[in-house]
Design an enzyme around this catalytic site. Structure first.
Site, PDB file in Angstrom:
ATOM      1  N   LYS A   1       0.888  -1.173   0.000  1.00 60.16           N
ATOM      2  CA  LYS A   1       0.000   0.000   0.000  1.00 60.16           C
ATOM      3  C   LYS A   1       0.919   1.213   0.000  1.00 60.16           C
ATOM      4  CE  LYS A   1      -4.123   2.038   0.781  1.00 60.16           C
ATOM      5  NZ  LYS A   1      -5.295   1.918  -0.098  1.00 60.16           N
TER       6      LYS A   1
ATOM      7  N   ASN B   1     -12.995 -14.375   6.680  1.00 62.36           N
ATOM      8  CA  ASN B   1     -11.597 -14.572   6.302  1.00 62.36           C
ATOM      9  C   ASN B   1     -11.480 -14.520   4.778  1.00 62.36           C
ATOM     10  OD1 ASN B   1      -9.008 -15.483   5.745  1.00 62.36           O
ATOM     11  ND2 ASN B   1      -9.048 -17.085   7.298  1.00 62.36           N
TER      12      ASN B   1
END
EC number: 6.3.3.3
Length: 226
Positions: free
Chosen positions: A39, A213
């Site tokens: 990121k 998940n």
């Protein structure tokens, strides 16, 4: 999937880029590849004993194997939860390509595939002179588009695809992510998107409640070439 890296962008902010990126990381890992997330620039960070940390970047770190150092995953961690250009100005930080390229190079040395998550929608700038297209060109990687399925997605998806291609970049696929579970005519909209977008379709994710998940959804995505 033979790509060594790609850039995940979206039709808007808040349409699930991080969650989709984490699913892609788990998919790649399930195929025996070393896959790590990145990121490059993140706003809305919180301060901890280890420094400024961003929730999305931490999710990418948790989904990565091997687990890179946080500073490589997120070289620019900005406090204010606003557009990165504004957040950087408020923090007195100048976002530059060199640290981003250096971190990316180190991540590529550690893994078979690097999944780079962008900020907001495609046209969201990083600063006054660097757009996301500038960064993607510098990294020399293709783009994957996450389309948030909600009212207006046809317009947003077509505009985003056109903009990416107009920037001279290769958009190698798109993923539909259901943002609004109550959206009318989801299947009809999905069919139109598949007809109108001139890029490969990688799959559709249903509306996912919090806490799921991402590894459990890896089988739903099918990048071109599979």
């Amino acid at each position: 999937m033979s790509l060594s890296a790609f850039y995940v962008t979206g039709t808007d902010t808040g349409i699930g880029k991080t969650f989709v990126s984490c699913i892609l990381l788990h998919m790649l890992r399930g195929r025996g590849q070393r896959a790590v997330g990145m990121k490059p620039v993140a706003s809305g960070c919180t301060y901890s004993d280890t420094g400024w940390r961003n929730e999305d970047a931490l999710a990418l770190q948790a989904a990565s194997d091997p687990t890179p150092a946080y500073d490589l995953i997120n070289p620019y961690a900005l406090p204010a939860a606003v557009a990165p250009e504004i957040a950087a100005i408020e923090a007195g930080v100048t976002v530059a390509l060199e640290p981003l390229s250096a971190a990316f190079t180190q991540l590529r040395a550690q893994a078979d595939v690097v999944v780079v998550e962008g900020v907001g929608g495609w046209a969201t700038p990083l600063n006054a002179t660097i757009d996301q297209a500038t960064l993607v060109r510098a990294l020399e990687i293709p783009v994957v588009l996450v389309v948030g399925l909600r009212l207006g997605c046809l317009n947003h998806a077509r505009l985003s695809t056109t903009a990416i291609m107009a920037d001279g970049l290769r958009c190698i696929g798109w993923i539909a992510n259901t943002i609004d579970p109550h959206m009318a005519r989801i299947e009809e909209n999905l069919a139109l998107l598949r007809q109108r977008l001139p890029i490969p379709y990688w799959g559709h994710l249903p509306h996912i409640p919090p806490g799921i998940n991402p590894a459990t959804l890896a089988a739903r995505l099918h990048p071109q070439g599979d």
